[in-house]
Motif scaffolding. Structure first.
Motif, short mmCIF file in Angstrom:
data_model
loop_
_atom_site.label_atom_id
_atom_site.label_comp_id
_atom_site.label_asym_id
_atom_site.label_seq_id
_atom_site.Cartn_x
_atom_site.Cartn_y
_atom_site.Cartn_z
N THR A 75 60.80 -54.75 -1.38
CA THR A 75 60.69 -54.81 -2.97
C THR A 75 61.20 -55.76 -3.68
N ALA A 76 62.35 -55.83 -3.34
CA ALA A 76 63.47 -56.58 -4.10
C ALA A 76 63.18 -58.16 -3.87
N SER A 77 62.71 -58.49 -2.49
CA SER A 77 62.49 -59.83 -2.28
C SER A 77 61.14 -60.52 -3.12
N MET A 78 60.21 -59.32 -3.08
CA MET A 78 58.85 -59.62 -3.70
C MET A 78 59.26 -59.55 -5.36
N LEU A 79 60.00 -58.75 -5.89
CA LEU A 79 60.47 -59.04 -7.19
C LEU A 79 61.04 -60.41 -7.48
N THR A 80 61.90 -60.80 -6.69
CA THR A 80 62.43 -62.40 -6.79
C THR A 80 61.26 -63.38 -6.84
N GLY A 81 60.21 -63.23 -5.90
CA GLY A 81 59.17 -64.23 -5.87
C GLY A 81 58.06 -63.95 -7.35
N VAL A 82 57.96 -62.86 -7.61
CA VAL A 82 57.17 -62.62 -8.63
C VAL A 82 57.91 -63.09 -10.02
N GLU A 83 59.16 -62.84 -10.28
CA GLU A 83 59.97 -63.34 -11.19
C GLU A 83 59.73 -64.83 -11.39
N ALA A 84 60.18 -65.57 -10.19
CA ALA A 84 59.94 -66.96 -10.19
C ALA A 84 58.61 -67.52 -10.45
N GLY A 85 57.66 -67.06 -9.96
CA GLY A 85 56.32 -67.40 -9.91
C GLY A 85 55.77 -67.34 -11.49
N ALA A 86 56.06 -65.98 -12.18
CA ALA A 86 55.54 -66.06 -13.44
C ALA A 86 56.27 -66.77 -14.38
N ARG A 87 57.62 -67.24 -14.24
CA ARG A 87 58.26 -67.97 -14.76
C ARG A 87 57.75 -69.52 -14.66
#
Ligand SMILES: Cc1ncc(C[n+]2csc(CCOP(=O)(O)OP(=O)(O)O)c2C)c(N)n1
Ligand code: SF4
Ligand code: SF4
Ligand code: SF4
Ligand SMILES: [Mg+2]
Lengths: 303, 99
Positions: A75-87
């Protein structure tokens, strides 16, 4: 700044609707309310667990915001990727939010969560705690409390359910010196909504641990999910608190506790407990509250 | 105001009808939950519009209208949480009949 969001002011829109959670499911209420506070800019990540199982049944898709299933541990590692990707692609006004169960958070997902907090990624992680692995048929997790009967901690003549105490995940997370962490309960949505709102504005990692009973796993009637959550706080087995700027703060400090026995014996997962077992739980509770009242900020608040 | 809503679903007839990846349209509902219900909540005239039932319904099926509140019976599961949370006992649960 507290208590700005109410049933009147919260959006009329629903982002988690038509889902296949059991009637009276506490986890589905936690997810529904969290997304109503965060709004359509929420990009949610749900690991394996009841809320992904009941929300994504192609072609029946119950989230109307962008949502994705992660690996159980991630969950948390995918959140990291989602946040970086969206930005990276220039999306504005979004919030990467994790909606994970107690097993997915306190056990298999704890390493990814710890890493994300260590990097201070700009994410919100919400753990809905129903105190067992419900989606696979009620197995003990690190957040199952002492004495609870699950399929992997049965109760018999010699052993009375789970032998280990509930992990203190709120303080484990706080020990990372996270910018914001809080406990909450679906028994007090006013408090929960405003903590989500506050957490969504935090720069860096925020964590909210919300108790969300499962009528099936706890053995209660489906219309008692809210009452049991309130009883759990009233008897002192759960507390509303925050961690911010290196300080712990208790949001509600009851002058006396209601009956712990009444709370426990109204659930079939605790029906086998004897007075001696209940005494152990009461002693653990009292020790915890003594430390809290000694060390934390306990100034009164209107909740 | 928006929320996921019921839409038609054509069962795939041939291989090319299936989606290529695992992503699909958000908020796309194809089945109701009304069949899960044994009892139906009814909001009576005692209602003072405090919105607690609206807030605490796990399924989010109680919605605001110009004159008060209404219930989306397509998705209400009949759990009775709304009845229990109501401070005025304004919600009555009625046994569902087959008609
Ligand atoms: C790596 C991995 N191990 C095991 C599973 C099986 N699994 C799916 S959901 C689940 C239980 C989830 O429990 P929890 O995180 O507490 O969420 P809940 O179902 O209670 O909402 C398990 C063990 C899985 N999907 N992936
Ligand atoms: S098993 Fe429990 S947590 Fe899972 S959907 Fe049903 S009520 Fe919710
Ligand atoms: S909880 Fe009761 S009084 Fe309040 S809005 Fe609902 S029906 Fe009306
Ligand atoms: S019975 Fe349950 S699902 Fe139906 S409106 Fe009441 S709280 Fe919502
Ligand atoms: Mg769980």
């Amino acid at each position: 700044m507290r208590n700005q969001i109410t049933a009147k002011t919260i959006t009329d829109s629903e982002f988690f609707y038509g889902h296949k959670a059991c009637a009276g499911c506490g986890g589905s209420l936690a997810v529904r309310i969290a997304l109503k506070v965060l709004g359509e800019g929420a990009i949610s990540v749900l690991p394996a667990g009841c809320m992904s199982a009941v929300g994504f049944n192609y072609p029946h898709l119950c989230f109307s915001n962008n949502s994705i299933i992660s690996t159980f541990a991630g969950t948390a590692s995918m959140l990291t990727g989602v946040e970086a990707g969206a930005r990276a692609v220039g999306i504005k006004n979004f919030k990467a939010v994790g909606l994970a169960g107690d097993g997915g958070t306190a056990d298999i997902g704890i390493q990814a969560l710890s890493g994300a907090i260590d990097r201070n990624d700009d994410i919100l992680y919400i753990c809905y705690d129903n105190e067992a692995y419900m989606n696979t048929g009620i197995q003990k997790s690190g957040l199952t409390p002492f004495g609870a009967k699950t399929t992997t901690t049965p109760s018999g003549e010699n052993i009375h359910g789970n032998l280990r105490p509930k992990k203190n995940l709120f303080e484990i997370v706080a020990a990372h010196d996270i910018p914001y962490a809080a406990t909450a309960s679906i028994g007090n949505l006013k408090d929960f909504m405003n903590k989500i709102e506050k957490a969504s504005k935090i720069k860096g990692t925020a964590y909210i641990h919300v108790v969300a009973p499962c009528p099936i796993g706890w053995g209660i009637p489906v219309n008692e999910t809210i009452e049991i959550s309130q009883k759990m706080m009233d008897c002192g087995l759960w507390y509303l608190a925050e961690y911010e700027n290196g300080q712990f703060k208790l949001n509600r400090n009851p002058s006396e506790f209601s009956s712990i026995k009444d709370y426990l014996l109204s659930q079939s997962r605790f029906k086998h407990l004897e007075d001696a077992d209940i005494k152990i739980l009461a002693a653990q509770r009292d020790a915890k509250w003594t430390t809290i009242r000694k060390n934390w900020n306990t100034a009164e608040e209107d909740l | 105001m928006s929320k996921p809503y019921l839409r038609p679903y054509q069962k795939p007839q041939k291989l090319s009808d299936y989606p290529l990846g695992t992503a699909s349209e958000a908020g796309y509902l194809v089945t109701k939950n009304s069949g899960w219900r044994n009892e139906r909540p009814i909001i009576t005239d005692e209602c003072i519009n405090c919105l607690q039932c609206y807030l605490y319904c796990p399924d989010g099926v109680i919605f605001k209208t110009e004159s008060g509140l209404d219930i989306d019976y397509d998705f209400c599961k009949g759990c009775g949480i709304c009845e229990r949370i109501c401070p005025k006992q304004a919600i009555k649960m009625e046994v569902e009949t087959n008609d």
